[in-house]
Scaffold this motif. Sequence first.
Motif, mmCIF file in Angstrom:
data_model
loop_
_atom_site.group_PDB
_atom_site.id
_atom_site.type_symbol
_atom_site.label_atom_id
_atom_site.label_comp_id
_atom_site.label_asym_id
_atom_site.label_seq_id
_atom_site.Cartn_x
_atom_site.Cartn_y
_atom_site.Cartn_z
ATOM 1 N N THR A 143 -8.305 -0.642 1.430
ATOM 2 C CA THR A 143 -7.614 -1.431 0.418
ATOM 3 C C THR A 143 -6.663 -2.441 1.043
ATOM 4 N N GLY A 182 -3.979 -4.882 -5.321
ATOM 5 C CA GLY A 182 -4.473 -4.583 -6.657
ATOM 6 C C GLY A 182 -5.843 -5.189 -6.910
ATOM 7 N N ALA A 216 -4.227 -0.293 -9.697
ATOM 8 C CA ALA A 216 -4.409 -1.728 -9.445
ATOM 9 C C ALA A 216 -3.549 -2.560 -10.387
#
Length: 400
Positions: A143, A182, A216
Motif C-alpha cells: 500500500t 487511500g 481508504a
Amino acid sequence: MAIARHGRGPGAVARAYASQVHPVFMLPPVATALFGAALAGEFDPALALVHAGTAFFAVYTAHVKDGYVDFHRRGEDDDHPMTERGCRLGLVGATLGFLACLAGVAVLAESTATPLAVALVTPTWVIGYLHAPQFDTNPVTTTLGYPVGIGLCLLGGYAAQTGRIAAAPIALAAVLVVTLAGVKVIDDAQDYEYDRSIDKRTVAVTLGPRRARRLATVALGVGLFAVVPLAIARVLPASAPAASLAFGGVVAVAVRKDSGTATMLLVRGAYLFLAGLLVATFFRPLADAPLPDITVLGPYTYLATEVVFGTAALALLVRAGRDATRRAAATIALLYPVAYVWDWYTLEVGVFSIPMRTGIELLAIPLEEHLFMLVVPALVLGIHETVHARRDAEPADEDA
C-alpha cells in the motif's frame, strides 16, 4: 536470444519496452518531482528535469520487475511483451538510466545539496525494484510503496535545489502519502478475489473489502482535511484548501462506486489535487486576501452561524429518517441539562465571553448558548446517523 515475445526486429523490441511506460502511474511521480523543484522558488530547470528522470526510471524499474515476476515467475498474468532475457535487460537499462540521472543530480546540484538529494532519491529505485516480489505481498508495503515514492520525489526535488528540507515540502509530502495510500487500497481491491485465491496479502484481503474501503475513505479524508490546519498554521498558502475541496468532490462520488470505477476517478482526481496544490503554493492567488468578516452582522453574528449549522444538522437528520431524528431528539434532550449547567458555570466564572450576540438572555445564559447546545449535538448525531446508515446498507464481507 529473443527479447520481445511478439514479433522480431528492432520495432518489436521497441514496442515491448515502450509497453512498460504507463503514463497513469508515471506522470504523478515525475510531476511531483518537478513540483518539489518549483517549491524552491527560483530553480534550475536542468537539475529539475534530471531529477524528474530519476523518478521516471524508478517507476519504469518497478513496472518491468512487476511484469517479470507476475508473468515469468508467478504465472499470474496471461501475457507479457518481453521474454525473461528482455525483462532482465530492461531492468539493467532502467537501473543504468536511474544511475545516470542520479549522477546528473550530484553534478548539477550545489555541493552542499548533493548528499541530502542523493539520500532522498536513491530509495525511490529501491522501492521500485523491491515492489515485486518483496513488497507486493505485505499489506503495509504494497500500500505505501508507491505513495512513499511520490513523497520522496517531492522532497528530493526540493532538496536538490536548496540542499535542505523545509516545513512546506514535508507537509505536502505527508499529505500526498496519506491521500495516495487511500487510493492504493481501493486500487488493490479490484483484484480482491484473485489475490485472495493466491494468498496475496493486500489490505483488501487482510481486512476484507468493506473494512478496506472504510480505511481508504478515512485515509483520503485525513489527507484532504490536513491541508486546512496546515493552511491555518501558514505552513501552506491560504488557497491550498481549494485543492482539497476540488478533490473532495471527486472522493465523495468515488467512494460510492465499485473499486474499478473508484480507482479511475481517484487517480484522475489526484492529478487535479496535485495541480491545485501546485497553483496554490507556486502562484499563491489568495496571499493578500483577508478572511471573510461576518461580524458585519453585528449582534446577530453568532446567531447567524447557528442558523447555518443548525440547518445542516436538520437536513442530515431528516435525510437519515424519522427514527434517526427521534433518536437524536431524545439524546439531545438528555444532554441538554448537563450542557446547560456546564455552560452557565463557565460563563459565570469568566472562562469565555461572547461579544457578538444579541444580548437576549434566558435562564441566566445567552439565547445563543441555548441554541448552541441544540445545534452541536444535532450536527454530530446527523453525521453519525448518515455514516452508519450507509455502512449498514453495505453487504457484509466474506471471511478474509
